[in-house]
Design a protein around this motif. Structure first.
Motif, mmCIF file in Angstrom:
data_model
loop_
_atom_site.group_PDB
_atom_site.id
_atom_site.type_symbol
_atom_site.label_atom_id
_atom_site.label_comp_id
_atom_site.label_asym_id
_atom_site.label_seq_id
_atom_site.Cartn_x
_atom_site.Cartn_y
_atom_site.Cartn_z
ATOM 1 N N ALA A 271 0.855 -1.194 0.000
ATOM 2 C CA ALA A 271 0.000 0.000 0.000
ATOM 3 C C ALA A 271 0.885 1.237 0.000
ATOM 4 C CB ALA A 271 -0.936 -0.002 1.214
ATOM 5 N N TYR A 272 0.484 2.240 -0.788
ATOM 6 C CA TYR A 272 1.281 3.454 -0.905
ATOM 7 C C TYR A 272 0.355 4.663 -0.865
ATOM 8 C CZ TYR A 272 4.490 -0.056 -2.712
ATOM 9 O OH TYR A 272 5.245 -1.186 -2.869
ATOM 10 N N ILE A 273 0.697 5.621 -0.009
ATOM 11 C CA ILE A 273 0.001 6.911 0.023
ATOM 12 C C ILE A 273 0.962 7.944 -0.541
ATOM 13 C CG2 ILE A 273 -1.120 8.652 1.457
ATOM 14 C CD1 ILE A 273 -1.741 6.481 3.474
ATOM 15 N N MET A 274 0.519 8.636 -1.582
ATOM 16 C CA MET A 274 1.392 9.594 -2.262
ATOM 17 C C MET A 274 0.815 10.996 -2.181
ATOM 18 S SD MET A 274 2.295 7.341 -5.635
ATOM 19 C CE MET A 274 2.511 5.557 -5.482
ATOM 20 N N ASP A 275 1.694 11.957 -1.967
ATOM 21 C CA ASP A 275 1.315 13.362 -1.897
ATOM 22 C C ASP A 275 1.523 14.000 -3.264
ATOM 23 O OD1 ASP A 275 0.621 15.870 -1.012
ATOM 24 O OD2 ASP A 275 2.619 16.334 -0.259
ATOM 25 N N ALA A 276 0.542 14.743 -3.734
ATOM 26 C CA ALA A 276 0.657 15.411 -5.036
ATOM 27 C C ALA A 276 0.250 16.870 -4.941
ATOM 28 C CB ALA A 276 -0.217 14.699 -6.067
ATOM 29 N N GLU A 277 0.176 17.390 -3.715
ATOM 30 C CA GLU A 277 -0.370 18.739 -3.535
ATOM 31 C C GLU A 277 0.666 19.821 -3.811
ATOM 32 O OE1 GLU A 277 -3.202 21.163 -0.413
ATOM 33 O OE2 GLU A 277 -2.131 19.380 0.256
ATOM 34 N N GLN A 278 1.882 19.648 -3.320
ATOM 35 C CA GLN A 278 2.870 20.710 -3.421
ATOM 36 C C GLN A 278 4.150 20.228 -4.102
ATOM 37 O OE1 GLN A 278 3.293 21.831 0.687
ATOM 38 N NE2 GLN A 278 1.402 23.011 0.695
ATOM 39 N N VAL A 279 4.035 19.202 -4.945
ATOM 40 C CA VAL A 279 5.210 18.650 -5.624
ATOM 41 C C VAL A 279 4.910 18.469 -7.104
ATOM 42 C CG1 VAL A 279 6.143 17.471 -3.608
ATOM 43 C CG2 VAL A 279 4.451 16.317 -5.024
ATOM 44 N N GLU A 280 5.948 18.495 -7.925
ATOM 45 C CA GLU A 280 5.783 18.268 -9.353
ATOM 46 C C GLU A 280 5.659 16.786 -9.658
ATOM 47 O OE1 GLU A 280 8.966 20.138 -11.399
ATOM 48 O OE2 GLU A 280 8.386 22.174 -10.799
ATOM 49 N N ASN A 281 6.284 15.970 -8.844
ATOM 50 C CA ASN A 281 6.189 14.525 -8.969
ATOM 51 C C ASN A 281 5.422 13.966 -7.785
ATOM 52 O OD1 ASN A 281 7.203 13.228 -11.269
ATOM 53 N ND2 ASN A 281 9.291 13.766 -10.697
ATOM 54 N N LEU A 282 4.902 12.743 -7.946
ATOM 55 C CA LEU A 282 4.281 12.080 -6.802
ATOM 56 C C LEU A 282 5.350 11.751 -5.767
ATOM 57 C CD1 LEU A 282 1.831 9.609 -8.551
ATOM 58 C CD2 LEU A 282 1.261 11.743 -7.412
ATOM 59 N N ARG A 283 5.027 11.964 -4.511
ATOM 60 C CA ARG A 283 5.978 11.701 -3.434
ATOM 61 C C ARG A 283 5.344 10.745 -2.444
ATOM 62 N NH1 ARG A 283 7.108 14.345 1.463
ATOM 63 N NH2 ARG A 283 5.524 15.893 0.950
ATOM 64 N N ILE A 284 5.968 9.577 -2.282
ATOM 65 C CA ILE A 284 5.449 8.590 -1.334
ATOM 66 C C ILE A 284 5.708 9.090 0.083
ATOM 67 C CG2 ILE A 284 5.589 6.212 -0.529
ATOM 68 C CD1 ILE A 284 6.679 5.473 -3.290
ATOM 69 N N ILE A 285 4.653 9.300 0.856
ATOM 70 C CA ILE A 285 4.814 9.785 2.221
ATOM 71 C C ILE A 285 4.609 8.686 3.262
ATOM 72 C CG2 ILE A 285 4.274 12.188 1.721
ATOM 73 C CD1 ILE A 285 1.409 11.684 2.528
ATOM 74 N N LYS A 286 3.943 7.594 2.848
ATOM 75 C CA LYS A 286 3.744 6.478 3.775
ATOM 76 C C LYS A 286 3.488 5.232 2.949
ATOM 77 C CE LYS A 286 3.566 6.472 8.375
ATOM 78 N NZ LYS A 286 4.442 7.250 9.232
ATOM 79 N N SER A 287 4.018 4.112 3.399
ATOM 80 C CA SER A 287 3.830 2.880 2.638
ATOM 81 C C SER A 287 3.718 1.688 3.577
ATOM 82 C CB SER A 287 4.990 2.666 1.658
ATOM 83 O OG SER A 287 6.201 2.450 2.362
ATOM 84 N N PHE A 288 3.147 0.622 3.036
ATOM 85 C CA PHE A 288 3.086 -0.656 3.745
ATOM 86 C C PHE A 288 3.512 -1.744 2.771
ATOM 87 C CE2 PHE A 288 0.697 -4.628 4.168
ATOM 88 C CZ PHE A 288 1.166 -5.060 5.399
ATOM 89 N N GLU A 289 4.454 -2.580 3.203
ATOM 90 C CA GLU A 289 4.853 -3.754 2.442
ATOM 91 C C GLU A 289 4.882 -4.936 3.403
ATOM 92 O OE1 GLU A 289 8.476 -2.946 0.400
ATOM 93 O OE2 GLU A 289 7.592 -1.368 -0.847
ATOM 94 N N LYS A 290 4.386 -6.075 2.957
ATOM 95 C CA LYS A 290 4.144 -7.203 3.852
ATOM 96 C C LYS A 290 5.414 -7.691 4.548
ATOM 97 C CE LYS A 290 4.408 -10.565 0.060
ATOM 98 N NZ LYS A 290 3.704 -11.669 -0.613
ATOM 99 N N GLU A 291 6.563 -7.520 3.904
ATOM 100 C CA GLU A 291 7.816 -7.980 4.505
ATOM 101 C C GLU A 291 8.432 -6.938 5.436
ATOM 102 O OE1 GLU A 291 8.743 -10.984 4.154
ATOM 103 O OE2 GLU A 291 7.344 -11.557 2.577
ATOM 104 N N ILE A 292 7.974 -5.695 5.332
ATOM 105 C CA ILE A 292 8.592 -4.594 6.079
ATOM 106 C C ILE A 292 7.646 -3.988 7.094
ATOM 107 C CG2 ILE A 292 9.716 -2.334 5.864
ATOM 108 C CD1 ILE A 292 10.508 -3.130 3.023
ATOM 109 N N GLY A 293 6.378 -3.863 6.738
ATOM 110 C CA GLY A 293 5.406 -3.184 7.594
ATOM 111 C C GLY A 293 5.208 -1.750 7.138
ATOM 112 N N ILE A 294 4.640 -0.937 8.025
ATOM 113 C CA ILE A 294 4.371 0.464 7.716
ATOM 114 C C ILE A 294 5.637 1.275 7.938
ATOM 115 C CG2 ILE A 294 3.027 2.504 8.365
ATOM 116 C CD1 ILE A 294 0.772 0.626 9.205
ATOM 117 N N GLN A 295 5.960 2.131 6.968
ATOM 118 C CA GLN A 295 7.145 2.964 7.101
ATOM 119 C C GLN A 295 6.920 4.293 6.387
ATOM 120 O OE1 GLN A 295 10.567 1.283 5.175
ATOM 121 N NE2 GLN A 295 9.473 0.715 3.326
ATOM 122 N N ALA A 296 7.594 5.323 6.894
ATOM 123 C CA ALA A 296 7.527 6.647 6.274
ATOM 124 C C ALA A 296 8.514 6.715 5.127
ATOM 125 C CB ALA A 296 7.831 7.723 7.313
ATOM 126 N N SER A 297 8.213 7.551 4.156
ATOM 127 C CA SER A 297 9.102 7.732 3.018
ATOM 128 C C SER A 297 8.893 9.121 2.459
ATOM 129 C CB SER A 297 8.808 6.682 1.937
ATOM 130 O OG SER A 297 9.623 6.882 0.808
#
Length: 569
Positions: A271-297
C-alpha cells in the motif's frame, strides 16, 4: 507461494491424482443405468454454478456441492469425482488463471478430490447406497447427513491447511464468520441436491431442468446477497475509519492508522500513500509492504509513467485484477509479485492532492465496489490530512517568530515552566543562555531595518546549527535570543555559550544595504551572553531568566561586551 513449493504441488498431483482416479474407478465403478445424456446435463449444471463463485478474502467459493450430491447418489462416487474435477477446470478457466498461478489447478483438484473421497467413503461406511432412489428416504437420511457434515468439515480443514502451510498466511482463524457463512450456504444447497436425486428417479431428465434452473438462480442470489453484505460491511468499516482518522490532528498518526485499518479491511500486500499537492512529482509519504510493515518515506515517484501517475493525471480510479493487465503500463514501485491493483485519487476542492494505491500478490482480490469504498476512504483521508495541516500551520504560527522562524518567547516560557515544574521527576541540570547583539541599533541606522532583519535571521540560523538537539532556541524579543540547554552542568553551559559567541563574532554576515542602493555589504556582529543554571542559580523559570539577564548586563555588557558571563549571586 515459493517456486519450490509450486513444483512440489505439481509433483504431488502428478503422483496422486491418476492413482486416486484409478482406485476410485476400481473400488467404486460407475453406474450408468438409465439415460447417459443426463450425466452430460448434470455436468452442464455443475459448470454453470462453478462459473458463479463468491470471493471471500481472496478465496473463491462456489456451491456445486448440492449438484454433486445428486450425481453421487444417482451415479456413484467415480462419476461424481470426475464431474466435480471437470467443474473445477471450468471454474479455473473462467477465472483466467495466469501461468504464475497455475499451481491453483493441482491444488484445487486435489482438495476437491479428497473432499469427495472422504465424504463418499463416510457415506458408504454409514450404510448408504447409490443408484436410483428406492422410495425410502429414511434409509438414506443418516448417511446423507454424514456426507454433508463431512463435506463441510473436511473442506474447511483443507482450506485452513492451505492458508497456513501452503500460502503462509498469518492470523488465520479456523472458526470465523466466513466458515459459518459457507456452512450455512452448503447446508442449504445440499438438500436441494437430495431433492434433485429423488425427482430424477420419477421424472427423469426434466427434473434436472425443474430443479437446476431454480438452483442456478439461488446460487446467483446468494452471490448477489453476499456481495451486498460485503459492501454494507465495508461501508460500515469505512465510516468507522473516517471517524477515527478525522479525530486526530497528527498527520503521521493519521496515515499510520489509515494504513493499519485498510490492510485489515482489504487483501493488501502493498500500500502506498502519495502526496501530489505541493510537488511536481508524486511523493510517497507512507507505505506498507508485507515484509517490512508500515514505514515513512519521502521519495519522489519520478518515473515517466505508471498506474499512480495515470490516476493523478486523469483524476479517475483504476482497477486491475491481475498483473497481465498493467505490467506494460508501469515500471514503477510495484514489486514483480504483485497482481491485483486498485488506485484511487485523493481529492479536495475538485483537485487531486494525493494517490492511494493498493496491491496484492493474488489475482481478482479487488472488485468494482472496492473502488467506491476506497474513494470514500480517500476523501476521508484528504479531509483529515487537510485539517491536520491547518492545525499544524496554526500551531506553528502561534509558536514561532514570523521573522526568524525560531520559537517565540511565549512558547519558550511554557516549555521552561514545564521543565521547572517537573524537575523533581527528572533532576538533570539545565541552563538558560540569554544573549543580546551588541550595538545592533547602529546596524539598523547604518544599513536599514531590512538589512537588520537579515542579520537577525542569520544569527538565528547559527544558533540553531550550534544547539541542534541539545536544547531549545527562541527569540526573546528585539535583538535578544534565549536558549534552554538540556542536561548540561554550569561549566559545560559556559563552554556552549562561548561557542555561540564565537559562531556569531568570528564569521561575517552578508547583507544588502537598504540605504545604499542595495549594495552588498559584509559586516561583523558580536553578542553579550549571560548564563544561569538550575537549580543552583534559580529554581523557577522567572528567576533563571532574570539571573541570566543580570549576568548578561553586569558581567558582559558592562565589562566591554562580546563576552560570556556567569550569574554570581
Amino acid at each position: 507461494m515459493t517456486a519450490i513449493m509450486k513444483r512440489k504441488v505439481w509433483i504431488v498431483w502428478l503422483l496422486c491424482w491418476p492413482l486416486l482416479i484409478f482406485a476410485t474407478f476400481y473400488f467404486f465403478p460407475p453406474d450408468f443405468t438409465g439415460n447417459k445424456a443426463d450425466v452430460l446435463a448434470l455436468f452442464v449444471l455443475l459448470a454453470v454454478v462453478a462459473m458463479m463463485p463468491i470471493n471471500v478474502k481472496g478465496t473463491d467459493l462456489f456451491f456445486i456441492q448440492g449438484i454433486s450430491l445428486a450425481v453421487f447418489l444417482r451415479y456413484g462416487l467415480f462419476v461424481e469425482t470426475i464431474l466435480t474435477q471437470l467443474a473445477i477446470l471450468v471454474f479455473l478457466l473462467n477465472l483466467r488463471v495466469t501461468k504464475k498461478d497455475s499451481h491453483r489447478y493441482p491444488v484445487n483438484m486435489l482438495m476437491f478430490m479428497i473432499v469427495s473421497l472422504v465424504s463418499g467413503g463416510l457415506f458408504y461406511l454409514l450404510g448408504g447406497s447409490t443408484g436410483e432412489f428406492s422410495g425410502n428416504a429414511i434409509t438414506q437420511l443418516v448417511p446423507s447427513i454424514g456426507y454433508i457434515l463431512s463435506l463441510i468439515i473436511v473442506n474447511q480443514i483443507l482450506l485452513h491447511f492451505l492458508r497456513i502451510y501452503i500460502y503462509k498466511e498469518v492470523n488465520t482463524k479456523f472458526f470465523d464468520k466466513d466458515m459459518l457463512w459457507e456452512a450455512i450456504s452448503t447446508g442449504v444447497t445440499l438438500p436441494v441436491g437430495f431433492l434433485l436425486y429423488m425427482l430424477h428417479t420419477y421424472l427423469g431428465t426434466i427434473a434436472i431442468f425443474f430443479v437446476g434452473v431454480p438452483f442456478v438462480l439461488a446460487s446467483l442470489m446468494l452471490r448477489l446477497y453476499y456481495s451486498s453484505r460485503k459492501v454494507n460491511d465495508l461501508l460500515q468499516q469505512t465510516s468507522e475509519i473516517g471517524q477515527q482518522i478525522t479525530q486526530s490532528l497528527d498527520i503521521d498518526e493519521i496515515l499510520d492508522l489509515f494504513l493499519y485499518e485498510v490492510k485489515d479491511m482489504f487483501v493488501v500486500d502493498y500500500a502506498y500513500i502519495m502526496d501530489a499537492e505541493q510537488v511536481e512529482n508524486l511523493r510517497i509519504i507512507k507505505s506498507f509492504e508485507k515484509e517490512i510493515g508500515i514505514q515513512a518515506s519521502a521519495k519522489d515517484h519520478s518515473f515517466e509513467e505508471g498506474i499512480s501517475r495515470r490516476v493523478w493525471r486523469s483524476g479517475r480510479s483504476r482497477l486491475y485484477t491481475k498483473r497481465a493487465q498493467w505490467k506494460n503500463l508501469t515500471q514503477g514501485i510495484l514489486p514483480q509479485t504483485a497482481n491485483a491493483v486498485i488506485s484511487v485519487p485523493m481529492k479536495r476542492n475538485k483537485k487531486v492532492v494525493g494517490i492511494i494505491t493498493l496491491a496484492t500478490d493474488r489475482v481478482r482480490s479487488y472488485e468494482k465496489h472496492h473502488i467506491l469504498v476506497m474513494q470514500i476512504l480517500a476523501n476521508y483521508l484528504a479531509v483529515a490530512v487537510d485539517n491536520a495541516r491547518h492545525y499544524e500551520e496554526t500551531k506553528r504560527r502561534s509558536e514561532r517568530c514570523p521573522l526568524t522562524n525560531l520559537y517565540n518567547f511565549r512558547f519558550f516560557n511554557e516549555v521552561l515552566n514545564e521543565k521547572c515544574n517537573r524537575f523533581d521527576e527528572n533532576p538533570a541540570p539545565f541552563s538558560i543562555i540569554l544573549l543580546d547583539l551588541d550595538h545592533f541599533k547602529k546596524v539598523n541606522d547604518t544599513f536599514g531595518h531590512h538589512s537588520g532583519n537579515d542579520v537577525l535571521c542569520g544569527v538565528a540560523n547559527r544558533l540553531e546549527e550550534e544547539i541542534g538537539n541539545k536544547g531549545t532556541v527562541a527569540r526573546f524579543g528585539g535583538e535578544e535570543f534565549v536558549v534552554l540547554l538540556e542536561n548540561h552542568f554550569h561549566n559545560e553551559s559556559l563552554q556552549v555559550a562561548e561557542d555561540l559567541r564565537c559562531a556569531i563574532a568570528d564569521q561575517p554576515f552578508e547583507i544588502f544595504s537598504d540605504l545604499d542602493n542595495g549594495d552588498r555589504q559584509v559586516i561583523y556582529v558580536t553578542a553579550s551572553i549571560g548564563v544561569a543554571t538550575a537549580p543552583d542559580q534559580g529554581e523557577d523559570a522567572q528567576t533563571l531568566i532574570r539571573n541570566a539577564d543580570r549576568a548578561m548586563y553586569t558581567g558582559a555588557k558592562q565589562q566591554g561586551r562580546n563576552r560570556v558571563a556567569s550569574y554570581v549571586g
